[in-house]
Design a protein around this motif. Sequence first.
Motif, mmCIF file in Angstrom:
data_model
loop_
_atom_site.group_PDB
_atom_site.id
_atom_site.type_symbol
_atom_site.label_atom_id
_atom_site.label_comp_id
_atom_site.label_asym_id
_atom_site.label_seq_id
_atom_site.Cartn_x
_atom_site.Cartn_y
_atom_site.Cartn_z
ATOM 1 N N PRO A 52 -7.860 -2.876 -1.174
ATOM 2 C CA PRO A 52 -7.401 -2.293 -2.448
ATOM 3 C C PRO A 52 -7.105 -2.960 -3.537
ATOM 4 N N GLY A 53 -7.184 -4.273 -3.583
ATOM 5 C CA GLY A 53 -6.903 -5.079 -4.674
ATOM 6 C C GLY A 53 -8.092 -5.931 -4.944
ATOM 7 N N ARG A 88 2.150 2.520 -3.256
ATOM 8 C CA ARG A 88 1.212 3.123 -4.209
ATOM 9 C C ARG A 88 0.562 4.364 -3.435
ATOM 10 N N TRP A 145 0.898 -1.200 0.146
ATOM 11 C CA TRP A 145 -0.136 -0.004 0.100
ATOM 12 C C TRP A 145 1.001 1.138 0.013
ATOM 13 N N GLU A 181 -6.726 0.052 -5.860
ATOM 14 C CA GLU A 181 -5.304 -0.160 -6.158
ATOM 15 C C GLU A 181 -4.938 0.467 -7.779
#
Length: 466
Positions: free
Chosen positions: A223-224, A94, A91, A198
Amino acid sequence: MTNVLSNNTQAILLLTAPLIAGRSEQTRELLTPSEYKRLARHLHQLSKEPADLLASDADEILRQSQAVVDAARLKWLLGRGFALSQAIDRWQARGIWVVSRADSNYPQRLRDRLREDRPAVLYGCGERSILECGGLAVVGSRDVDDALVEYTESIGRLTAKARKTLVSGGARGIDQAAMRGALEAGGTVSGVLADGLEKSVMNRDHRRLLMDGQLVLVSPYDPGAGFNVGNAMQRNKLIYALADAALVVNSDFEKGGTWAGAVEQLGKLKFVPVFVRSTGSASTALTALLNKGAFPWPNPEDADGLVEALAVAPSTTRASALPSQLTLAADDDPSTDATDAPVSPVVPPAPVVLSTTPMPESPEVEMAVATPAASPQPAERDPADDLHDAAKQAILSVLKAPKTIGELVDALRITEGQLRLWLGTLVAEGAIRKTRKKGVLYELPTADLIDLCSAADANDRSGAQT
């Protein structure tokens, strides 16, 4: 990720988050939202907080929690420390930040309105302060024609010109059209995603907007995570909770996420007034929403009109039961939910008459609709307008030459996040412009720069003479 995770947030992530999306062995035992809510209530009754589950003497707390959640299951979830460290690294690389409901900087609108039902964790990227700005939520279907796309983009542009934040869900169709219109006009946008955070934050166009402080993207889901119909339905309440009012551009009748979210808002949640599009092709769903208590969109023609429409809209925000200084440092006390002031009833706007107002940018499409019979009296000047004018004057006064964000922060001595919000509104107004000559620079339009410099020179000469 720009923040350091608190011990409470780490514990909540271990209990509720997959950490490695798609790994079934990591997700099968996660606490559901209702299970975590029960555990949070139980911990409060024990005068404990989530972080205490990570302490050396946590076995006794786990034993005392057995009746709420199986102790062996909790112990297994809390033992995923290595997976958590891997997820945090991913995380952070990103630019994704994480905030939990136990943190003081959790969005206040979600805390006040959703209370116990607020997401245990929010993932996000971009300027978090945008989430506290309210604004206009714009929602609608994914599959729409060009006329509705153009109409929705015009709503986004108008929202930006009115210096209001645009709130939407980032989905294909109406959501993206509204967000695109606001962003292209220099406005600020809160995007509440049901999936793919993401991927979205790594998008080149989004990345620039996130870094410039125009856009914040958040999601209550990993996020994924990929698309899930249930997740898409559930995130709708977050869109409404972050806004001051909502506009439903179109919807399927009695099906789909847009319909479900609007009906829930009108019948149960009542966080904000809900408007529906009142021009263009006829819609069975929008007519049905009017019958359920929605209001016809008054079709403001300019920024002042939109501000006025939102100002006279009924307020349905819940009051917080606890003063901010008494907010619990860990998870809020779930037992205080019942003591909140009841939701204020929605008061209808002015009486309405039938009209055939054309859709902006699509005059050939009309629908007989109800619109306000008379404009309400102008509201008293908002103190926020005075603040805006003062900030505008201060920024313009130091822009005799183009400056970077860093130079403006040094000159004005305010935080970068707040400065970016002011700059975004001034760009949308046309008071300043943003260029990309050897980096991002902010400058006055040429004519304004000449006038400002001339006035400054005149003042200097006058001062010298005296």
